[in-house]
Design a protein around this motif. Structure first.
Motif, mmCIF file in Angstrom:
data_model
loop_
_atom_site.group_PDB
_atom_site.id
_atom_site.type_symbol
_atom_site.label_atom_id
_atom_site.label_comp_id
_atom_site.label_asym_id
_atom_site.label_seq_id
_atom_site.Cartn_x
_atom_site.Cartn_y
_atom_site.Cartn_z
ATOM 1 N N CYS A 6 0.710 -1.355 0.165
ATOM 2 C CA CYS A 6 -0.456 -0.077 -0.324
ATOM 3 C C CYS A 6 0.858 1.140 -0.313
ATOM 4 C CB CYS A 6 -0.387 -0.020 1.526
ATOM 5 S SG CYS A 6 -1.774 1.536 1.256
ATOM 6 N N CYS A 53 -8.690 4.185 -2.484
ATOM 7 C CA CYS A 53 -10.318 2.597 -2.208
ATOM 8 C C CYS A 53 -10.435 3.700 -1.724
ATOM 9 C CB CYS A 53 -8.917 1.555 -1.271
ATOM 10 S SG CYS A 53 -8.349 2.155 -0.297
ATOM 11 N N CYS A 100 -7.912 -0.162 -6.384
ATOM 12 C CA CYS A 100 -6.275 -0.238 -6.339
ATOM 13 C C CYS A 100 -5.339 -0.450 -6.953
ATOM 14 C CB CYS A 100 -6.053 -0.902 -4.963
ATOM 15 S SG CYS A 100 -4.520 -1.140 -4.117
HETATM 16 S S1 SF4 Z 1 -5.714 2.095 -3.082
HETATM 17 FE FE1 SF4 Z 1 -6.139 1.762 -1.063
HETATM 18 S S2 SF4 Z 1 -5.184 0.131 -0.510
HETATM 19 FE FE2 SF4 Z 1 -4.323 0.552 -2.723
HETATM 20 S S3 SF4 Z 1 -2.082 1.430 -2.449
HETATM 21 FE FE3 SF4 Z 1 -4.222 3.688 -2.852
HETATM 22 S S4 SF4 Z 1 -4.622 3.556 0.037
HETATM 23 FE FE4 SF4 Z 1 -3.525 1.789 -0.153
#
Ligand code: SF4
Ligand code: SF4
Ligand code: FES
Length: 333
Positions: free
Chosen positions: A149, A155, A215
Motif C-alpha cells: 500500500c 480506495c 487499488c
Molecule cells: S488504493 Fe488504498 S490500499 Fe491501494 S495503495 Fe491506495 S491507499 Fe493503499
C-alpha cells in the motif's frame, strides 16, 4: 494528438466549476503529463499533488474518468478508451475527502482513520529482550500484499461504505489492520479483533468491491477485510455475538437448515438473540402484529426442494473458511 482535459476546479470556500483545456499531446503521455503541461503553459494556478511520477509516492491520486486512479500511472490512450466523451478526459478530486483547492484534498480524515486501527506492531513485541526480532521468509511473505500500500487514497475515495457511514475507517485502514493481525510479532490479536468487530470496523464494509478494483498496488483491501471477518466469526462461535455477526450467522444457519430463510425465526434469532434480548423482542411486537393483521405473517415453513445440496455447499465453504482462518491469522509460528 488533440485532447480536451475537463477538470473540476474549486477555490477554497467556493462552489466547484468545470474548466476544459485543449492540449496537443502524445497518446503515450500520462494524465500527470497533461496536468503539468496545463500548469506550465496555460494556467499556473491549477493545483494538484505529484512527486515521484512513477507510482511510488501515492501523491497523485484523483478521479480520472469517474474512478479513482493515479495520474502518473494512466496514459492518455488508455483513458480515451474508457472515456464517455470523444477526445476528452475528465478529472476531479478524490471523493470522501474535503477539497482544499482544485485537485488537492485534505487527507487528514484518511490519516486519522488509519491511526484509528492502531497500525503499529504491539508494544509487547517491541519490549522483548535484546537482539533482532527475526521473521522467516514465509512469515514475512504473509505481509507482502498489504505492505504494498502506498497510501494513495484511491480506495477511500471510491468506498461506498465510507460514503454512507462517516464512522467507517475505510479500506486502507482495514488492509493495514489485517497486516497487523498477520504479523507474527504482534501480540494484540484478541484486542484488535474486538476493536475491528464493529460498524466503524469490518462490518461497515458493504462489499461493493470498489477498493479492490481501483487499488493501483493490488492490495485487495476487500480480501483483507474478509479475512478479518472470518477470524471474528470463527472466534464468535457459540457466543452471544453482536447483531451484525448474528445477522450473518442466523442467515447462513437458516438457509442451511431450510434451503431458504424461515422468516418466522429470522427476527426472533437476530433481533431477539434467541430470547436473550427482551428489549429487542419487544421492539418486534408492533411489526409482528401488523403482519398478522394483514395476513403477511407466515404460519408455516417448508424446506426448499434442494435443501440437502444447499446444506452440503454451505458446510464445504464453512470448513474451508475455518481452515483458512486458522492457517492465516493464527499461524504465528
Ligand atoms: S488504493 Fe488504498 S490500499 Fe491501494 S495503495 Fe491506495 S491507499 Fe493503499
Ligand atoms: S468493498 Fe467495502 S471497504 Fe471496499 S470500497 Fe466497498 S465498502 Fe469500501
Ligand atoms: S506522482 Fe507519485 S504516485 Fe504518482
Amino acid at each position: 494528438m488533440e485532447l480536451n482535459v475537463q477538470i473540476l476546479r474549486q477555490a477554497p470556500d467556493a462552489a466547484p466549476y468545470s474548466q476544459t483545456f485543449r492540449l496537443d499531446i502524445s497518446p503515450g503521455a500520462t494524465v500527470l503529463d497533461c496536468l503539468n503541461q496545463i500548469k506550465w503553459s496555460q494556467d499556473g494556478t491549477l493545483a494538484f499533488r505529484k512527486n515521484c511520477r512513477n507510482t511510488i509516492c501515492g501523491s497523485c491520486g484523483m478521479r480520472i474518468n469517474g474512478r479513482a486512479a493515479l495520474a502518473c500511472q494512466n496514459s492518455v490512450a488508455n483513458e480515451l478508451k474508457r472515456s464517455l466523451q470523444p477526445q476528452t478526459i475528465t478529472i476531479a478530486p478524490l471523493g470522501n475527502l474535503p477539497v482544499v483547492r482544485d485537485l488537492i484534498v485534505d487527507m487528514q480524515p484518511f490519516w486519522q482513520n488509519l491511526d484509528d486501527v492502531n497500525p503499529y506492531v504491539s508494544t509487547a513485541a517491541r519490549s522483548l529482550g535484546e537482539g533482532e526480532f527475526r521473521q522467516t521468509p514465509g512469515q514475512r511473505a504473509k505481509l507482502n500484499e498489504m505492505g504494498n500500500c502506498i497510501m494513495c487514497g484511491a480506495c477511500y475515495s471510491d468506498c461506498n461504505g465510507k460514503e454512507v457511514n462517516p464512522e467507517f475507517v475505510g479500506p486502507h485502514a482495514l488492509a493495514k489492520a489485517y497486516r497487523m493481525l498477520a504479523d507474527n510479532r504482534d501480540q494484540a490479536t484478541d484486542q484488535r479483533l474486538e476493536e475491528y468487530n464493529s460498524t466503524a470496523g469490518v462490518w461497515g464494509c458493504t462489499r461493493c468491491f470498489n477498493c479492490n478494483t481501483v487499488c493501483p498496488m493490488d492490495v485487495a483491501p476487500l480480501d483483507q477485510i474478509s479475512k478479518i471477518k472470518g477470524e471474528i466469526l470463527t472466534q464468535a462461535q457459540g457466543l452471544p455475538a453482536p447483531r451484525p455477526i448474528r445477522h450473518r450467522q442466523v442467515l447462513v444457519d437458516l438457509v442451511k437448515r431450510g434451503g431458504w430463510v424461515d422468516e418466522r425465526k429470522f427476527g426472533l434469532e437476530v433481533v431477539g438473540n434467541k430470547f436473550r434480548d427482551l428489549r429487542g423482542l419487544l421492539s418486534l411486537l408492533p411489526l409482528g402484529w401488523r403482519m398478522v393483521q394483514r395476513g403477511k405473517f407466515p404460519m408455516s415453513f417448508e424446506k426448499s426442494a434442494g435443501q440437502a445440496q444447499v446444506q452440503g455447499l454451505i458446510e464445504s465453504v464453512q470448513s474451508l473458511e475455518k481452515s483458512q482462518a486458522h492457517q492465516g491469522v493464527r499461524s504465528h509460528e
